[in-house]
Design an enzyme around this catalytic site. Sequence first.
Site, PDB file in Angstrom:
ATOM      1  N   TRP A 101       0.829  -1.212   0.000  1.00 41.74           N
ATOM      2  CA  TRP A 101       0.000   0.000   0.000  1.00 41.74           C
ATOM      3  C   TRP A 101       0.856   1.252   0.000  1.00 41.74           C
ATOM      4  O   TRP A 101       0.524   2.245  -0.663  1.00 41.74           O
ATOM      5  CB  TRP A 101      -0.978  -0.007   1.168  1.00 41.74           C
ATOM      6  CG  TRP A 101      -1.970  -1.119   1.083  1.00 41.74           C
ATOM      7  CD1 TRP A 101      -2.148  -2.126   1.985  1.00 41.74           C
ATOM      8  CD2 TRP A 101      -2.910  -1.366   0.026  1.00 41.74           C
ATOM      9  NE1 TRP A 101      -3.140  -2.971   1.559  1.00 41.74           N
ATOM     10  CE2 TRP A 101      -3.615  -2.530   0.361  1.00 41.74           C
ATOM     11  CE3 TRP A 101      -3.205  -0.717  -1.173  1.00 41.74           C
ATOM     12  CZ2 TRP A 101      -4.627  -3.064  -0.450  1.00 41.74           C
ATOM     13  CZ3 TRP A 101      -4.211  -1.238  -1.998  1.00 41.74           C
ATOM     14  CH2 TRP A 101      -4.899  -2.402  -1.624  1.00 41.74           C
ATOM     15  N   ASP A 171      -1.397   6.775   6.261  1.00 40.43           N
ATOM     16  CA  ASP A 171      -2.511   5.885   5.929  1.00 40.43           C
ATOM     17  C   ASP A 171      -2.702   4.954   7.128  1.00 40.43           C
ATOM     18  O   ASP A 171      -1.821   4.159   7.447  1.00 40.43           O
ATOM     19  CB  ASP A 171      -2.139   5.092   4.667  1.00 40.43           C
ATOM     20  CG  ASP A 171      -3.155   4.004   4.303  1.00 40.43           C
ATOM     21  OD1 ASP A 171      -4.155   3.826   5.032  1.00 40.43           O
ATOM     22  OD2 ASP A 171      -2.935   3.321   3.278  1.00 40.43           O
ATOM     23  N   LYS A 195     -11.715  -1.722   6.944  1.00 38.65           N
ATOM     24  CA  LYS A 195     -10.888  -2.646   7.701  1.00 38.65           C
ATOM     25  C   LYS A 195     -11.369  -2.689   9.152  1.00 38.65           C
ATOM     26  O   LYS A 195     -11.631  -3.726   9.699  1.00 38.65           O
ATOM     27  CB  LYS A 195      -9.419  -2.232   7.653  1.00 38.65           C
ATOM     28  CG  LYS A 195      -8.887  -1.956   6.252  1.00 38.65           C
ATOM     29  CD  LYS A 195      -8.749  -3.226   5.418  1.00 38.65           C
ATOM     30  CE  LYS A 195      -8.677  -2.975   3.923  1.00 38.65           C
ATOM     31  NZ  LYS A 195      -7.495  -2.308   3.441  1.00 38.65           N
TER      32      LYS A 195
END
Length: 361
Positions: A101, A171, A195
């Site tokens: 990511w 993030d 998530k």
Amino acid sequence: MSRVYNFSAGPAVLPEEVLKEAAEEMLDYQGTGMSVMEMSHRSKAFDQIIKDAEQDLRDLMGIPDNYKVMFLQGGASQQFAAIPMNLMKKGKAGYIITGQWAKKAYQEAKKYGEAVELASSADKTFSYIPDCTDLPITEDMDYVYICQNNTIYGTVYKELPNTKGVELVADVSSCFLSEPVDVSKYGVIYGGVQKNVGPAGVVIVIAREDLIPETPAVENTPTMLNWKTQADADSLYNTPPCYGIYICGKVFKWLKKMGGLEAMKALNEKKAAILYDYLDQSELFKGTVEKKDRSLMNVPFVTGDKDLDAKFVAEAKAAGFENLKGHRTVGGMRASIYNAMPIEGVQALVEFMKKFEAENK
Ligand SMILES: *Cc1c(COP(=O)(O)O)cnc(C)c1O
């Protein structure tokens, strides 16, 4: 009805209480005679939902008044572009590459300016967090970017990097609201909610006001990616992901009832310890990341034998433990044990692993 223990990395398990409440309100939200899904985003009822959601999030995280909270669409991945578009005034930023990511965000940023790789743990399949005490950060960088919890590899920053005075952008998709956070240490903190917070379709961006530019740094930034537009409109520039925001709001209330982020941290540490303690003494299963960098949220492990891994995943599924297969790029297993995974789920998983180990010596 039977519910499984769902160890999915995302979209992931939500608190049962929240789902039940949403079910009860499905046809008639608090006397409005309609579902939140059917209601105008300009209605009084929805206005209250989004205002409460923001206030509860502010309370939970202790978000200072000089930070804006935005409920947006497009997932975390869309912010990979929005971040450089809004922030790269000087045209340069530093990225710490701790997994897929972070790497995707870095590659996206390169389209809009100079993205510099400050450090990387790619040499050991992202199984650790690099030393971030003295990185080659320069004053001409607009920000330093991290992916705080690495969902796929199961690592987390236990300490934030020394950014040498440059703004930190993080993030936090897979560790959102899992423990207390000092928002003032970040310029921007953001995450997709699917998530640890809510249903897919909402990304929350918390940005310090002075960093939100009057006009985006990158020319011709699409209106929807212009943070100023979104912040000025209180996330209602266009139709927001209303139902998703409503569920996030319910999760915030649930978290408050659970005792807030301190209580969640204690619970998450307890849950993770059950799994890591077992992994550390197991002769069959092994954790894959450096102990000092272990995530409380995503726990990857292997047997060292691909066929045995597959057998474990299949038998676990048959026994009601879903989504334990590791990410397709790394193999093995991964148990994601977000806020809403009950401790009983982790205990039951470890019991199942013990049984599997005894049968497969
Ligand atoms: C899942 C994930 C993403 C991607 O999220 P989308 O909402 O699917 O774009 C980004 N960063 C992290 C840390 C993630 O776990």
